[in-house]
Design a protein around this motif. Structure first.
Motif, PDB file in Angstrom:
ATOM      1  N   VAL A   1       0.688  -0.916   0.200  1.00  0.00           N
ATOM      2  CA  VAL A   1       0.052  -0.594   0.350  1.00  0.00           C
ATOM      3  C   VAL A   1       0.897   1.278   0.613  1.00  0.00           C
ATOM      4  CG1 VAL A   1      -2.002   1.456   1.272  1.00  0.00           C
ATOM      5  CG2 VAL A   1      -1.404  -0.898   1.183  1.00  0.00           C
ATOM      6  N   VAL A   2       0.270   2.123  -1.199  1.00  0.00           N
ATOM      7  CA  VAL A   2       1.646   3.164  -0.854  1.00  0.00           C
ATOM      8  C   VAL A   2       0.516   4.807  -0.529  1.00  0.00           C
ATOM      9  CG1 VAL A   2       1.146   3.717  -3.976  1.00  0.00           C
ATOM     10  CG2 VAL A   2       3.167   4.693  -2.598  1.00  0.00           C
TER      11      VAL A   2
ATOM     12  N   HIS B   1      -2.683  -1.189  -3.809  1.00  0.00           N
ATOM     13  CA  HIS B   1      -3.393  -0.010  -3.930  1.00  0.00           C
ATOM     14  C   HIS B   1      -2.387   1.040  -3.018  1.00  0.00           C
ATOM     15  CE1 HIS B   1      -6.418  -3.648  -2.654  1.00  0.00           C
ATOM     16  NE2 HIS B   1      -7.341  -3.067  -2.859  1.00  0.00           N
ATOM     17  N   MET B   2      -3.579   1.697  -3.540  1.00  0.00           N
ATOM     18  CA  MET B   2      -2.596   3.253  -2.726  1.00  0.00           C
ATOM     19  C   MET B   2      -3.879   4.520  -2.653  1.00  0.00           C
ATOM     20  SD  MET B   2      -3.084   6.041  -6.821  1.00  0.00           S
ATOM     21  CE  MET B   2      -4.387   6.722  -7.653  1.00  0.00           C
ATOM     22  N   ILE B   3      -3.532   4.636  -1.492  1.00  0.00           N
ATOM     23  CA  ILE B   3      -4.046   5.435  -0.560  1.00  0.00           C
ATOM     24  C   ILE B   3      -3.614   7.517  -1.243  1.00  0.00           C
ATOM     25  CG2 ILE B   3      -4.851   6.802   1.723  1.00  0.00           C
ATOM     26  CD1 ILE B   3      -3.812   4.031   2.596  1.00  0.00           C
ATOM     27  N   LYS B   4      -5.029   7.649  -1.889  1.00  0.00           N
ATOM     28  CA  LYS B   4      -4.706   8.947  -2.270  1.00  0.00           C
ATOM     29  C   LYS B   4      -4.762  10.317  -1.280  1.00  0.00           C
ATOM     30  CE  LYS B   4      -5.991  13.399  -4.210  1.00  0.00           C
ATOM     31  NZ  LYS B   4      -7.410  13.916  -2.976  1.00  0.00           N
ATOM     32  N   VAL B   5      -4.104  10.856  -1.180  1.00  0.00           N
ATOM     33  CA  VAL B   5      -5.180  12.173   0.466  1.00  0.00           C
ATOM     34  C   VAL B   5      -4.036  13.291  -0.446  1.00  0.00           C
ATOM     35  CG1 VAL B   5      -3.396  12.942   2.368  1.00  0.00           C
ATOM     36  CG2 VAL B   5      -3.873  10.790   1.828  1.00  0.00           C
ATOM     37  N   THR B   6      -5.457  14.763  -0.213  1.00  0.00           N
ATOM     38  CA  THR B   6      -4.711  15.622  -1.054  1.00  0.00           C
ATOM     39  C   THR B   6      -3.762  16.220   0.619  1.00  0.00           C
ATOM     40  OG1 THR B   6      -7.041  16.594  -1.198  1.00  0.00           O
ATOM     41  CG2 THR B   6      -5.552  18.330  -0.627  1.00  0.00           C
ATOM     42  N   GLY B   7      -2.493  17.084  -0.991  1.00  0.00           N
ATOM     43  CA  GLY B   7      -1.610  16.725   0.422  1.00  0.00           C
ATOM     44  C   GLY B   7      -1.073  17.980   1.865  1.00  0.00           C
ATOM     45  N   ARG B   8      -1.816  18.239   1.127  1.00  0.00           N
ATOM     46  CA  ARG B   8      -1.641  19.935   2.711  1.00  0.00           C
ATOM     47  C   ARG B   8      -3.020  19.167   3.600  1.00  0.00           C
ATOM     48  NH1 ARG B   8      -4.217  24.566   2.101  1.00  0.00           N
ATOM     49  NH2 ARG B   8      -5.829  24.385   1.015  1.00  0.00           N
TER      50      ARG B   8
ATOM     51  N   PHE C   1      -9.281   8.947  -0.046  1.00  0.00           N
ATOM     52  CA  PHE C   1      -9.777   6.942  -0.570  1.00  0.00           C
ATOM     53  C   PHE C   1      -8.267   6.239  -1.549  1.00  0.00           C
ATOM     54  CE2 PHE C   1      -9.397  10.040  -4.744  1.00  0.00           C
ATOM     55  CZ  PHE C   1      -8.884   9.475  -5.023  1.00  0.00           C
ATOM     56  N   ALA C   2      -8.640   5.416  -0.581  1.00  0.00           N
ATOM     57  CA  ALA C   2      -7.685   4.231  -1.246  1.00  0.00           C
ATOM     58  C   ALA C   2      -8.756   3.477  -2.977  1.00  0.00           C
ATOM     59  CB  ALA C   2      -7.784   3.395   0.067  1.00  0.00           C
ATOM     60  N   VAL C   3      -7.704   3.401  -3.179  1.00  0.00           N
ATOM     61  CA  VAL C   3      -8.395   2.921  -4.865  1.00  0.00           C
ATOM     62  C   VAL C   3      -6.803   2.139  -5.303  1.00  0.00           C
ATOM     63  CG1 VAL C   3      -9.933   4.219  -5.843  1.00  0.00           C
ATOM     64  CG2 VAL C   3      -7.190   4.714  -6.723  1.00  0.00           C
TER      65      VAL C   3
END
Length: 247
Positions: A6-7, A117-124, A161-163
């Motif tokens: 997971v990244v 999977h990748m967990i995308k996060v708005t960086g701030r 989110f994770a996708v």
């Protein structure tokens, strides 16, 4: 639980003057907020791989230096990617810029290519309980998409989110032309991509618990950190949604 399968993808845009619907355009403020959030990821033992992707061509050497100091002696890896998202109308740039970051990261990140999977996060934003998603997609590897929905399933929560990475190329990127921040936001396009994936047999889940976010909302400029009682209420409401979706 920790997992190299997971990244975490942190999306960033530093030089955003003139971009519509951006409440914090000052690059110095944005850099400080990105560095504060990055420090949180560097210090979280559950996170083993991080990708920081920025779409205005900014110099990321200060971030590299900060990460090196923060993660010294820690078993953790990071990729820094910077590019220029060109040819985007400033009136549409916020949503299209986010799409461009995700597309660039999926194409160019070795970590993402090697991850289930990748967990995308708005960086701030600071995620105070990222292990919720990390554990969920590590333990239940059948979950293809994990996120929240709003407004009668017409908006998907794009803050965290994770996708599976191939969701981006197969379902999300084909929605790019729909985005116009005056009417159709990234969140609308993301929701439609999820619906398209579900129609093809993909599996969607709500996060296993309420995601505790802290930061300043990019569009409205409001602070998201909630007082303790409000956090308990948000967690309770999240559980009710889970029960509703499971019925």
């Amino acid at each position: 639980m920790e997992s190299r399968n997971v990244v975490v993808l942190l999306t960033a845009a530093i030089n955003v003057r003139g971009v519509a619907n951006t409440a914090t355009p000052d690059p110095a403020v944005r850099i400080r907020e990105y560095q504060e959030a990055l420090a949180l990821w560097a210090g979280n033992p559950a996170v083993k791989r991080v990708v920081f992707c920025e779409n205005t061509g900014a110099d990321l050497d200060p971030f590299r230096a900060a990460w090196k100091a923060l993660s010294r002696g820690v078993d953790k890896e990071v990729e820094f990617l910077s590019f220029v998202a060109s040819g985007i109308d400033p009136a549409k740039a916020k949503g299209l810029g986010e799409m461009a970051i995700i597309a660039h990261a999926v194409e160019h990140s070795a970590f993402i290519r090697a991850s289930s999977h990748m967990i995308k996060v708005t960086g701030r934003y600071k995620v105070n309980n990222p292990e919720v998603l990390i554990d969920q997609v590590s333990i239940d590897s059948a979950a293809d998409i994990v996120c929240g929905f709003r407004h009668k399933l017409s908006l998907a929560d794009s803050r965290v989110f994770a996708v599976r990475p191939r969701f981006v190329s197969e379902f999300l990127l084909p929605m790019t032309d729909l985005i116009d921040d005056r009417e159709i936001w990234f969140e609308h396009a993301f929701a439609r991509a999820i619906h398209a994936a579900l129609a093809q047999g993909w599996r969607w889940d709500l996060p296993a618990d309420w995601i505790d976010l802290e930061g300043v909302a990019g569009t409205l400029g409001t602070r998201m950190r909630q007082p303790l009682l409000r956090r308990y209420l948000s967690r309770f409401m999240h559980r009710l949604r889970q029960i509703g979706y499971e019925r």
